[in-house]
Design a protein around this motif. Structure first.
Motif, short mmCIF file in Angstrom:
data_model
loop_
_atom_site.label_atom_id
_atom_site.label_comp_id
_atom_site.label_asym_id
_atom_site.label_seq_id
_atom_site.Cartn_x
_atom_site.Cartn_y
_atom_site.Cartn_z
N PHE A 425 -8.27 -6.93 9.01
CA PHE A 425 -7.64 -6.50 7.76
C PHE A 425 -7.09 -5.08 7.90
O PHE A 425 -7.70 -4.23 8.56
N PHE A 426 -5.96 -4.86 7.27
CA PHE A 426 -5.30 -3.56 7.25
C PHE A 426 -4.96 -3.22 5.79
O PHE A 426 -4.35 -4.04 5.10
N VAL A 427 -5.37 -2.03 5.35
CA VAL A 427 -5.09 -1.60 3.98
C VAL A 427 -4.37 -0.25 4.05
O VAL A 427 -4.89 0.70 4.64
N ASN A 428 -3.19 -0.17 3.44
CA ASN A 428 -2.38 1.06 3.53
C ASN A 428 -1.50 1.16 2.29
O ASN A 428 -1.15 0.14 1.68
N VAL A 443 -4.65 -9.74 8.31
CA VAL A 443 -4.17 -9.67 6.93
C VAL A 443 -3.82 -8.23 6.59
O VAL A 443 -4.66 -7.33 6.68
N HIS A 444 -2.57 -8.01 6.20
CA HIS A 444 -2.10 -6.69 5.81
C HIS A 444 -2.00 -6.62 4.28
O HIS A 444 -1.28 -7.42 3.67
N ASP A 480 7.75 -6.60 6.82
CA ASP A 480 7.57 -8.00 7.19
C ASP A 480 6.12 -8.31 7.56
O ASP A 480 5.72 -9.48 7.61
N ARG A 481 5.33 -7.27 7.83
CA ARG A 481 3.93 -7.49 8.21
C ARG A 481 3.02 -7.67 7.00
O ARG A 481 1.87 -8.05 7.15
N ARG A 503 8.07 -11.87 3.36
CA ARG A 503 7.29 -13.07 3.08
C ARG A 503 5.89 -12.78 2.52
O ARG A 503 4.99 -13.58 2.66
N PHE A 504 5.68 -11.66 1.89
CA PHE A 504 4.37 -11.35 1.32
C PHE A 504 4.16 -12.11 0.02
O PHE A 504 5.10 -12.69 -0.55
#
Length: 753
Positions: A425-428, A443-444, A480-481, A503-504
């Motif tokens: 997981f990535f949270v930003n 998962v971003h 896009d990520r 595509r989120f």
């Protein structure tokens, strides 16, 4: 007798002279005279001076019969000056608004020192502005007065005449005057600063130093640059005549050598045929004034050899620098290949399902929405391993922005690349770096920076001024990520899906950082008020302006903060928080830092947690800052100051007319704003009605559980999770009062389609 005498020498400046004079005569502080010296200028400068003198009795003009140069033109104005303090203003430079008032206040505060040193900013012909790079010398100086011996760093500042105010009696007592020739500031400034018994500073930009496209007179190729040697001879003669200044000889000897070598190194100063002669003259001067027992150090050692050796050293230095640059390029290329191979190797290993990588505001530290998610994860899912990416741990630690008892990693390091390759997981709240690949299965979660009023993403393609410096296609490649885009309202959901055609899935979670604002009580900001030094019982007005795209640099001073603080009157405290993009520029040096130091207002720009600043306030005054959407969760009054709405909307682009659907009363000029705040109408029934409609629309999904909702539904995958306190009623908590659609809390990738 006026407080200030401003001496303005003029020569071939007709294109800039009006702006210069207006910057002085238009000051709110009126106790000033202008001594304008027409140095036999061949253009229309003299006529312009006469025009100003005819309509303003504070202007006195001296027409010289022949051109005498900058220094002696200043001398011609000195005997006519009657002010307590002297200022020397070059006729293509300008005083900043409020500068004379700030100078007068600081002089009174320090009981009229001999010299007051103030700050400046360079303004470039192409529109840029850059503050003095040594502004910290002023910020770190004592509150009172000092001597150059007590604080020699003051001599590291640009040694010019125009960044100081001089007590006229002090100048007259010592008989200071300007010599003829180039570099005339040198034998004025060093003697003045070394002789001053009381020096004070003002950490405020009081002057804009114009950088012309073709430079100033010192950028002209001429033999007159040889004058620098005579000017230093005058400095040494001054010191030799005063035994008490003998200890300054080593410093001045070094300064002289550095200054002359700098002149020699500039490609536009001396004709090539004169450079050898200039070097030899510098070397003679260096030897003649060498203090007993002193040795040349560093670059100054070249003055002990001949000109040929100097050239070889410079050529060798250039060759060494080029070889070093090539080596760096080779190492970087090799490093990229190694990193790519290393990343490819780790990308073959399985993801770590409990590893979450966090970042905020380009790796500044534990801040914003990611910080709220991180704290919720530590409480609700302690098995998750949260690691923060932090660019500058020392600064982050000093600001309290490192994770307490948690992990952090520096970007670009091997450990960072390993974690980025394995994290599930990535949270930003901003995009991750371009080169960081997204592994299948990871998962971003993108939190954004609040509700958008101004154009963002692909919408900026129609606004070339607003997207200056932004590469929109690459921005979209990074977007896009994203897997999940957090939204606090349907407006944001629609905007993000339009501005970022990727595509989120939109996740109707609310804004995690706003959880502390939802249902906040009046006393929740007490600790912050105490830390900021706000007296108990004061009404706190938070002023939070945003940047402008129609002005290079983004800073436009729409409100005189000192005037607003005064108009608010007793029992009120004005707190100012600039847009983060303006925090490191000249905006604060233009007066905000000085007003904060004097206790006129509180500068909360550096407060790391904006939520705490909001909690400490009673009313928000803003223009078009997205902070208004967050602040509405507090259900406290908001005043919209929209005096340049048309220009802002046209230059940046906006998604709706916030002045037609405002969060509170709207002011169109300063007088309207002052009336709103002083009359008390900022908190009347109409203000509450407007705020209620605004909250219903833009705080729709903020219910105080956003952070935990992100953890439960998007990280842990608990699709049916419901906030505990809302489970029985099936409605939102203390937010705007609207019901959250049940599917908004699920793990599915929700969109508005």
């Amino acid at each position: 007798m006026p407080r200030f005498s401003v001496i303005v020498p003029c020569f071939k400046v007709q294109g800039f002279l009006r702006e210069c004079l207006d910057s002085v005569l238009g000051q709110s502080f009126r106790d000033v005279e202008v001594i304008a010296v027409d140095d036999c200028s061949p253009d229309g400068s003299g006529a312009i001076l006469d025009e100003y003198a005819a309509r303003d009795p504070r202007v006195r003009v001296v027409h010289l019969p022949e051109n005498v140069g900058l220094g002696r033109a200043r001398n011609a104005g000195l005997p006519l000056a009657a002010g307590d303090f002297l200022l020397f203003l070059d006729s293509d430079d300008t005083l900043t608004p409020g500068a004379l008032r700030a100078l007068a206040d600081r002089l009174a505060e320090t009981a009229d020192p001999d010299v007051l040193v103030f700050d400046y900013a360079r303004t470039y012909w192409w529109g840029g502005t850059r503050r003095n790079v040594l502004a910290s010398v002023l910020a770190e100086s004592p509150e009172g007065t000092f001597t150059a011996a007590e604080r020699p760093e003051i001599l590291d500042l640009l040694m010019v005449v125009w960044n100081k105010a001089y007590r006229r009696d002090f100048v007259a007592e010592h008989g200071f005057t300007f010599p003829p020739g180039y570099y005339e500031d040198t034998p004025w400034t060093f003697p003045v600063m070394l002789s001053a018994g009381r020096i004070a500073v003002l950490d405020r930009i009081c002057l804009h130093y114009r950088q012309r496209r073709q430079g100033n007179i010192l950028s002209t190729t001429s033999r007159k640059h040889f004058d620098v040697h005579d000017q230093y001879e005058r400095v040494f003669a001054f010191v030799d005549a005063r035994p008490e200044l003998a200890t300054w000889r080593p410093y001045l000897h070094r300064k002289m050598g550095e200054h002359c070598l700098d002149v020699l190194a500039k490609p536009d100063r001396l004709p090539p045929s004169d450079k050898a002669e200039f070097f030899r003259a510098t070397a003679r001067l260096f030897r003649a004034h060498r203090p007993a027992g002193a040795t040349a150090e560093g670059e100054l050692r070249v003055l002990e050899g001949g000109y040929a050796a100097y050239l070889l050293r410079r050529q060798g230095g250039r060759a060494e620098r080029e070889l070093a640059r090539r080596a760096v390029r080779v190492r970087r290329a090799a490093g990229r290949r190694a990193r790519d191979g290393w990343a490819a190797l780790h990308a073959r290993r399985p993801l770590e399902p409990d590893l979450v990588l966090y970042s905020a505001f380009h790796h500044r530290g534990v801040l914003g929405d990611p910080a709220a998610v991180y704290r919720a994860a530590r409480e609700s899912a302690p098995h998750l391993r949260g690691v923060w990416v932090v660019k500058n741990p020392e600064l982050a630690d000093a600001a309290g922005l490192l994770p307490p008892d948690g992990e952090y990693v520096l970007p670009g390091t091997p450990r960072y690349r390993r974690l980025a390759a394995r994290a599930a997981f990535f949270v930003n709240n901003v995009n991750w770096p371009q080169r960081q690949a997204k592994r299948p299965g990871s998962v971003h979660i993108h939190t954004h920076l609040g509700t958008p009023l101004k154009y963002m993403g692909a919408d900026l393609l129609d606004k070339p001024g607003a997207r200056h410096g932004l590469d929109v296609p690459r921005m979209l490649e990074r977007a896009d990520r994203w897997d999940h885009s957090l939204v606090a309202n349907r407006h944001s959901e629609l905007v993000w899906e339009r501005a970022y055609p990727c595509r989120f899935a939109s996740a109707r979670t609310g804004s995690p950082r706003n959880d502390v604002l939802v249902g906040a009580r009046a006393g929740d900001g007490a600790a912050v008020r105490a830390r900021l030094g706000i007296p108990a019982g004061h009404t706190v007005v938070l002023y939070a302006p945003t940047r402008r795209e129609y002005r290079r640099g983004g800073h436009v001073e729409r409100i005189d903060a000192a005037r607003l603080a005064a108009d608010l009157g007793p029992g009120h405290t004005l707190v100012v928080r600039l847009h983060p993009s303006l925090a490191g520029g000249p905006a604060r040096g233009a007066g905000l830092a000085e007003l904060h130091r004097r206790g006129v207002l509180v500068d909360a720009t550096d407060e790391p947690y904006v939520e705490e600043v909001m909690l400490a306030s009673d009313v928000l005054v803003t223009d078009y800052s997205a902070l208004m959407f967050d602040y509405a969760n507090l259900d406290r009054p908001i005043v919209l100051h929209a005096d340049d709405w048309g220009a802002y909307a046209a230059s940046r682009g906006v998604y709706f007319d916030v002045t037609a659907e405002p969060p509170g009363h709207v002011s169109r000029c300063y007088e309207e704003l002052a009336r709103l705040l002083t009359s008390g109408s900022w908190r009347d029934a109409e203000s509450a009605r407007l705020r209620s409609a605004f909250r219903a629309r833009f705080c729709e999904f903020d219910d105080g559980w956003a952070a935990e909702r992100v953890v439960r539904t998007l990280i842990l995958g608990e699709a049916d999770w419901t906030p505990p306190r809302a489970a029985a009623a099936g409605v939102r908590g203390a937010g705007a009062g609207a019901q959250v659609p049940a599917q908004a809390s699920g793990h599915d990738r929700l969109t508005s389609s």
